[in-house]
Design a protein around this motif. Sequence first.
Motif, PDB file in Angstrom:
ATOM      1  N   VAL A  97      78.581  17.938 120.427  1.00  0.00           N
ATOM      2  CA  VAL A  97      79.774  17.508 119.683  1.00  0.00           C
ATOM      3  C   VAL A  97      80.885  18.547 119.751  1.00  0.00           C
ATOM      4  N   GLY A  98      80.513  19.825 119.658  1.00  0.00           N
ATOM      5  CA  GLY A  98      81.523  20.872 119.561  1.00  0.00           C
ATOM      6  C   GLY A  98      81.954  21.484 120.875  1.00  0.00           C
ATOM      7  N   ALA A  99      81.159  21.300 121.933  1.00  0.00           N
ATOM      8  CA  ALA A  99      81.500  21.935 123.210  1.00  0.00           C
ATOM      9  C   ALA A  99      81.580  20.940 124.358  1.00  0.00           C
ATOM     10  N   VAL A 100      80.548  20.136 124.527  1.00  0.00           N
ATOM     11  CA  VAL A 100      80.496  19.243 125.681  1.00  0.00           C
ATOM     12  C   VAL A 100      81.597  18.190 125.610  1.00  0.00           C
ATOM     13  N   PHE A 101      81.668  17.473 124.492  1.00  0.00           N
ATOM     14  CA  PHE A 101      82.654  16.393 124.383  1.00  0.00           C
ATOM     15  C   PHE A 101      84.094  16.901 124.454  1.00  0.00           C
ATOM     16  N   PRO A 102      84.470  17.945 123.709  1.00  0.00           N
ATOM     17  CA  PRO A 102      85.857  18.418 123.807  1.00  0.00           C
ATOM     18  C   PRO A 102      86.241  18.868 125.215  1.00  0.00           C
ATOM     19  N   GLN A 103      85.331  19.554 125.906  1.00  0.00           N
ATOM     20  CA  GLN A 103      85.648  20.032 127.245  1.00  0.00           C
ATOM     21  C   GLN A 103      85.684  18.896 128.263  1.00  0.00           C
ATOM     22  N   ALA A 104      84.866  17.882 128.051  1.00  0.00           N
ATOM     23  CA  ALA A 104      84.789  16.768 128.997  1.00  0.00           C
ATOM     24  C   ALA A 104      85.792  15.663 128.685  1.00  0.00           C
ATOM     25  N   LEU A 105      86.526  15.791 127.565  1.00  0.00           N
ATOM     26  CA  LEU A 105      87.367  14.695 127.094  1.00  0.00           C
ATOM     27  C   LEU A 105      88.400  14.200 128.105  1.00  0.00           C
ATOM     28  N   PRO A 106      89.140  15.076 128.801  1.00  0.00           N
ATOM     29  CA  PRO A 106      90.115  14.550 129.776  1.00  0.00           C
ATOM     30  C   PRO A 106      89.470  13.685 130.860  1.00  0.00           C
ATOM     31  N   SER A 107      88.367  14.164 131.429  1.00  0.00           N
ATOM     32  CA  SER A 107      87.666  13.375 132.446  1.00  0.00           C
ATOM     33  C   SER A 107      87.057  12.124 131.837  1.00  0.00           C
ATOM     34  N   PHE A 108      86.616  12.228 130.596  1.00  0.00           N
ATOM     35  CA  PHE A 108      86.037  11.085 129.894  1.00  0.00           C
ATOM     36  C   PHE A 108      87.088   9.983 129.727  1.00  0.00           C
ATOM     37  N   ILE A 109      88.292  10.375 129.334  1.00  0.00           N
ATOM     38  CA  ILE A 109      89.377   9.397 129.147  1.00  0.00           C
ATOM     39  C   ILE A 109      89.735   8.747 130.476  1.00  0.00           C
ATOM     40  N   ARG A 110      89.827   9.558 131.519  1.00  0.00           N
ATOM     41  CA  ARG A 110      90.129   8.980 132.842  1.00  0.00           C
ATOM     42  C   ARG A 110      89.024   8.014 133.269  1.00  0.00           C
ATOM     43  N   GLY A 111      87.797   8.302 132.883  1.00  0.00           N
ATOM     44  CA  GLY A 111      86.695   7.399 133.177  1.00  0.00           C
ATOM     45  C   GLY A 111      86.818   6.086 132.434  1.00  0.00           C
ATOM     46  N   VAL A 112      87.277   6.138 131.184  1.00  0.00           N
ATOM     47  CA  VAL A 112      87.505   4.914 130.416  1.00  0.00           C
ATOM     48  C   VAL A 112      88.575   4.062 131.086  1.00  0.00           C
ATOM     49  N   VAL A 113      89.659   4.731 131.527  1.00  0.00           N
ATOM     50  CA  VAL A 113      90.741   4.014 132.211  1.00  0.00           C
ATOM     51  C   VAL A 113      90.218   3.371 133.495  1.00  0.00           C
ATOM     52  N   LEU A 114      89.444   4.126 134.254  1.00  0.00           N
ATOM     53  CA  LEU A 114      88.868   3.587 135.490  1.00  0.00           C
ATOM     54  C   LEU A 114      87.986   2.382 135.199  1.00  0.00           C
ATOM     55  N   THR A 115      87.224   2.453 134.125  1.00  0.00           N
ATOM     56  CA  THR A 115      86.345   1.349 133.746  1.00  0.00           C
ATOM     57  C   THR A 115      87.150   0.111 133.364  1.00  0.00           C
ATOM     58  N   ILE A 116      88.212   0.300 132.571  1.00  0.00           N
ATOM     59  CA  ILE A 116      89.053  -0.829 132.160  1.00  0.00           C
ATOM     60  C   ILE A 116      89.657  -1.522 133.379  1.00  0.00           C
ATOM     61  N   ILE A 117      90.185  -0.717 134.297  1.00  0.00           N
ATOM     62  CA  ILE A 117      90.819  -1.286 135.495  1.00  0.00           C
ATOM     63  C   ILE A 117      89.784  -2.026 136.343  1.00  0.00           C
ATOM     64  N   SER A 118      88.597  -1.456 136.473  1.00  0.00           N
ATOM     65  CA  SER A 118      87.538  -2.124 137.234  1.00  0.00           C
ATOM     66  C   SER A 118      87.128  -3.433 136.569  1.00  0.00           C
ATOM     67  N   LEU A 119      87.063  -3.433 135.232  1.00  0.00           N
ATOM     68  CA  LEU A 119      86.671  -4.643 134.510  1.00  0.00           C
ATOM     69  C   LEU A 119      87.727  -5.737 134.622  1.00  0.00           C
ATOM     70  N   ILE A 120      88.988  -5.346 134.710  1.00  0.00           N
ATOM     71  CA  ILE A 120      90.034  -6.345 134.925  1.00  0.00           C
ATOM     72  C   ILE A 120      89.791  -7.054 136.257  1.00  0.00           C
ATOM     73  N   GLY A 121      89.460  -6.260 137.287  1.00  0.00           N
ATOM     74  CA  GLY A 121      89.139  -6.859 138.579  1.00  0.00           C
ATOM     75  C   GLY A 121      87.895  -7.719 138.520  1.00  0.00           C
ATOM     76  N   TYR A 122      86.860  -7.242 137.824  1.00  0.00           N
ATOM     77  CA  TYR A 122      85.636  -8.033 137.683  1.00  0.00           C
ATOM     78  C   TYR A 122      85.888  -9.321 136.905  1.00  0.00           C
ATOM     79  N   SER A 123      86.762  -9.241 135.882  1.00  0.00           N
ATOM     80  CA  SER A 123      87.025 -10.423 135.061  1.00  0.00           C
ATOM     81  C   SER A 123      87.653 -11.543 135.885  1.00  0.00           C
ATOM     82  N   ALA A 124      88.401 -11.165 136.927  1.00  0.00           N
ATOM     83  CA  ALA A 124      88.962 -12.195 137.808  1.00  0.00           C
ATOM     84  C   ALA A 124      87.854 -12.934 138.547  1.00  0.00           C
ATOM     85  N   MET A 125      86.755 -12.224 138.874  1.00  0.00           N
ATOM     86  CA  MET A 125      85.631 -12.870 139.550  1.00  0.00           C
ATOM     87  C   MET A 125      84.920 -13.866 138.635  1.00  0.00           C
ATOM     88  N   VAL A 126      84.979 -13.595 137.319  1.00  0.00           N
ATOM     89  CA  VAL A 126      84.356 -14.525 136.371  1.00  0.00           C
ATOM     90  C   VAL A 126      84.982 -15.906 136.507  1.00  0.00           C
TER      91      VAL A 126
END
Length: 219
Positions: A138-167
């Motif tokens: 909580v105090g070290a891993v998450f704060p240090q990884a947060l920028p990459s974590f956020i970019r990962g969330v964005v990447l996931t959202i964009i990928s899901l938008i593409g997947y949702s079109a396949m639905v």
Amino acid sequence: MNDTIDILRTNLGKALTDTAYMVAVSTVIGVVLGTLVALLLYVTRNRLFLPNRAVNAVVGVIVNAIRSLPFLILMVVLIPVVQLLIGDPYTPTGGAISLSIAAVPFFARVAESAFSEVDSGLLEAAVSTGATMRQIIVGAVFPQALPSFIRGVVLTIISLIGYSAMVGTIGAGGIGDMAIQYGYNRYETGVLVAIVVILIVLVQLIQWAGDAFARRVTH
């Protein structure tokens, strides 16, 4: 031209709402469960926490097995499961379930990569002070990884938008369903062009917002 405008006026709002619903639900589930899976992979691989090769290998194989399936195939395979859960798989909720199952292993690997970028020296220093594993995460891993974590969330959202079109290929609603029903089946090129432009603008806005947020939390 008038037909295209009428189709967009009548159907675009619901299509965007269905897509937003599917992407939002699957993003929340994917990020929450994916983060838990990523933490399990991370702590069972890192010698400073709870190294366990057997658990790490089993979880890793499951994650990789789901990720190895193209989403279209995964969606078709999941139709009986979704039907068992909610009765009708050809709905936005059915699409959201399929998207969620695809999102969990996808985000798990993204989050695990973000956690792995944390400086091991920082973790060793935290361990040497007697901090518990929970405190370190909580105090070290998450704060240090947060920028990459956020970019990962964005990447996931964009990928899901593409997947949702396949639905839309199975008639479960959303922007893809509209593109197939009206743009492809009815040869309304204007509808396809409008949907493509909307998706490009939407993805650009999400990427811009995510990058800006990631920069703000970068240490």
